[in-house]
Motif scaffolding. Sequence first.
Motif, PDB file in Angstrom:
ATOM      1  N   SER A   1       0.809  -1.218   0.000  1.00 11.82           N
ATOM      2  CA  SER A   1       0.000   0.000   0.000  1.00 11.82           C
ATOM      3  C   SER A   1       0.841   1.266   0.000  1.00 11.82           C
ATOM      4  N   GLY A   2       2.119   1.164   0.338  1.00  9.63           N
ATOM      5  CA  GLY A   2       3.011   2.316   0.262  1.00  9.63           C
ATOM      6  C   GLY A   2       2.957   3.256   1.444  1.00  9.63           C
ATOM      7  N   PHE A   3       2.434   2.823   2.595  1.00 11.60           N
ATOM      8  CA  PHE A   3       2.345   3.705   3.768  1.00 11.60           C
ATOM      9  C   PHE A   3       3.723   3.940   4.375  1.00 11.60           C
ATOM     10  N   GLU A   4       3.856   5.082   5.041  1.00  8.17           N
ATOM     11  CA  GLU A   4       5.093   5.378   5.766  1.00  8.17           C
ATOM     12  C   GLU A   4       4.815   6.429   6.840  1.00  8.17           C
ATOM     13  N   ILE A   5       5.602   6.381   7.925  1.00 12.15           N
ATOM     14  CA  ILE A   5       5.513   7.351   9.017  1.00 12.15           C
ATOM     15  C   ILE A   5       6.549   8.446   8.796  1.00 12.15           C
TER      16      ILE A   5
ATOM     17  N   ASP B   1       6.912  19.548  20.763  1.00 12.02           N
ATOM     18  CA  ASP B   1       6.012  18.656  20.031  1.00 12.02           C
ATOM     19  C   ASP B   1       6.757  17.901  18.938  1.00 12.02           C
ATOM     20  N   ILE B   2       6.352  16.654  18.748  1.00 11.75           N
ATOM     21  CA  ILE B   2       6.816  15.861  17.606  1.00 11.75           C
ATOM     22  C   ILE B   2       5.603  15.640  16.713  1.00 11.75           C
ATOM     23  N   GLU B   3       5.623  16.252  15.534  1.00 13.33           N
ATOM     24  CA  GLU B   3       4.499  16.138  14.611  1.00 13.33           C
ATOM     25  C   GLU B   3       4.590  14.810  13.854  1.00 13.33           C
ATOM     26  N   ILE B   4       3.504  14.055  13.908  1.00 14.73           N
ATOM     27  CA  ILE B   4       3.454  12.746  13.258  1.00 14.73           C
ATOM     28  C   ILE B   4       2.472  12.813  12.095  1.00 14.73           C
ATOM     29  N   SER B   5       2.924  12.433  10.915  1.00 10.87           N
ATOM     30  CA  SER B   5       2.028  12.343   9.754  1.00 10.87           C
ATOM     31  C   SER B   5       2.178  10.973   9.107  1.00 10.87           C
ATOM     32  N   ILE B   6       1.095  10.517   8.524  1.00  7.91           N
ATOM     33  CA  ILE B   6       1.084   9.247   7.785  1.00  7.91           C
ATOM     34  C   ILE B   6       0.987   9.602   6.302  1.00  7.91           C
ATOM     35  N   GLU B   7       1.874   9.047   5.507  1.00  8.16           N
ATOM     36  CA  GLU B   7       1.892   9.362   4.083  1.00  8.16           C
ATOM     37  C   GLU B   7       1.911   8.077   3.261  1.00  8.16           C
ATOM     38  N   THR B   8       1.436   8.198   2.046  1.00 10.66           N
ATOM     39  CA  THR B   8       1.524   7.077   1.104  1.00 10.66           C
ATOM     40  C   THR B   8       1.760   7.612  -0.293  1.00 10.66           C
ATOM     41  N   GLU B   9       2.692   7.014  -0.992  1.00  9.77           N
ATOM     42  CA  GLU B   9       2.963   7.412  -2.368  1.00  9.77           C
ATOM     43  C   GLU B   9       1.956   6.743  -3.295  1.00  9.77           C
ATOM     44  N   ILE B  10       1.472   7.483  -4.259  1.00  9.43           N
ATOM     45  CA  ILE B  10       0.557   6.930  -5.252  1.00  9.43           C
ATOM     46  C   ILE B  10       1.388   6.198  -6.293  1.00  9.43           C
TER      47      ILE B  10
ATOM     48  N   ALA C   1      -2.228  10.374 -11.069  1.00  7.31           N
ATOM     49  CA  ALA C   1      -1.505  11.042  -9.988  1.00  7.31           C
ATOM     50  C   ALA C   1      -0.305  10.240  -9.503  1.00  7.31           C
ATOM     51  N   THR C   2       0.098   9.220 -10.251  1.00  8.49           N
ATOM     52  CA  THR C   2       1.220   8.372  -9.837  1.00  8.49           C
ATOM     53  C   THR C   2       2.470   9.218  -9.575  1.00  8.49           C
ATOM     54  N   GLY C   3       3.119   8.968  -8.438  1.00 10.27           N
ATOM     55  CA  GLY C   3       4.314   9.712  -8.059  1.00 10.27           C
ATOM     56  C   GLY C   3       4.046  10.771  -7.026  1.00 10.27           C
ATOM     57  N   ASP C   4       2.783  11.156  -6.836  1.00  9.16           N
ATOM     58  CA  ASP C   4       2.421  12.123  -5.808  1.00  9.16           C
ATOM     59  C   ASP C   4       2.261  11.423  -4.465  1.00  9.16           C
ATOM     60  N   PHE C   5       2.077  12.223  -3.416  1.00 10.15           N
ATOM     61  CA  PHE C   5       1.938  11.677  -2.072  1.00 10.15           C
ATOM     62  C   PHE C   5       0.655  12.159  -1.419  1.00 10.15           C
ATOM     63  N   LEU C   6       0.011  11.273  -0.691  1.00 10.89           N
ATOM     64  CA  LEU C   6      -1.097  11.642   0.174  1.00 10.89           C
ATOM     65  C   LEU C   6      -0.539  11.854   1.578  1.00 10.89           C
ATOM     66  N   VAL C   7      -0.914  12.961   2.216  1.00 14.99           N
ATOM     67  CA  VAL C   7      -0.431  13.293   3.551  1.00 14.99           C
ATOM     68  C   VAL C   7      -1.624  13.360   4.497  1.00 14.99           C
TER      69      VAL C   7
END
Length: 318
Positions: free
Chosen positions: A190-194, A255-264, A299-305
């Motif tokens: 799925s391409g998820f990453e922290i 603060d430590i900002e946490i985001s979940i991202e996935t590459e399309i 949208a391949t190559g972009d990222f969802l944040v």
Amino acid sequence: MLNKRVILISAATAACALGIGFMMQPSADHQPQMRQAEAAQPQLPQDPALAQPVAIEKITLTSAKPQISAPEGAVQAVPAVPVAGCALQAKGKALPGALVQLQVSAPCRPGERITLHHQGMMVTETLDEDGALDLVVPALASTATFIVVPSSSSSSAPAVALASAGRVVQVTVPDMASVDRVVLQWRGNSGFEIHAREFGAQYGEAGHVWHGADPAQGAGLLLQLGDPAQLVPHLAEIYSFSRDADHAGAKAAGDIEISIETEITEINCGREIAAQSLRMSDGRVQSRDLTLTVPDCSATGDFLVLNNLVENLKIASR
């Protein structure tokens, strides 16, 4: 990654719900139907001589069993014989930073797929050519329980598989209370990453921690678990921040900002993907499920944040 367009997705676009026990099961197997073909027996002309009774003399009875030869090329079943030393074994020991070194040994199972369960986290790993696995796992409880289940188990349910072939390891983790930890787990490619941005750090700066960064770039630690080479594996990324560790003079408060991202990618574009986060702080674990629809393949190559899936970590000064 930084020179690619980033798509911001609000929390409303992701179907998030609190829940415990992340397990995505494959679709039920379709059972094949068996068909039998009946062949008519041909009627042969009868020789008149065969109709006459035949006198049988000197019959000898014997207790020997008739020898029936298997058809040429047929595979004959051989009863399994237990081999000493082939049973799966597992042990663990605590390491600094609320980590556990888990060692699995199954000498007669080189290359076998195993599933590791721990406090709601589940990952797929592979034994090496010697049937061994040496893995460092971030603990999620002060009394950490790990269940190791081989693929040869007849059931995917941990309790059932454990009774037949699995092993349980329990390890006391003395410094569990001093660690803040975030787990992201999913199944398949799925391409998820922290991404953790520590104390105001921006992308690419010191303090931006993710799997593609230099491990020395931040105060926290990010580990990846799971074998992506397996078929539809359970994978996980874990970010940890130890409040008692010596961070070499780096700022360790805020603060430590946490985001979940996935590459399309071509694999996940246009599909619905799912993940689960586990956030551990002050000895408590919070879980949240995520389901989202990835944009189409243009949208391949972009990222969802996804910025609101995991609550930011707040680190107080010592």
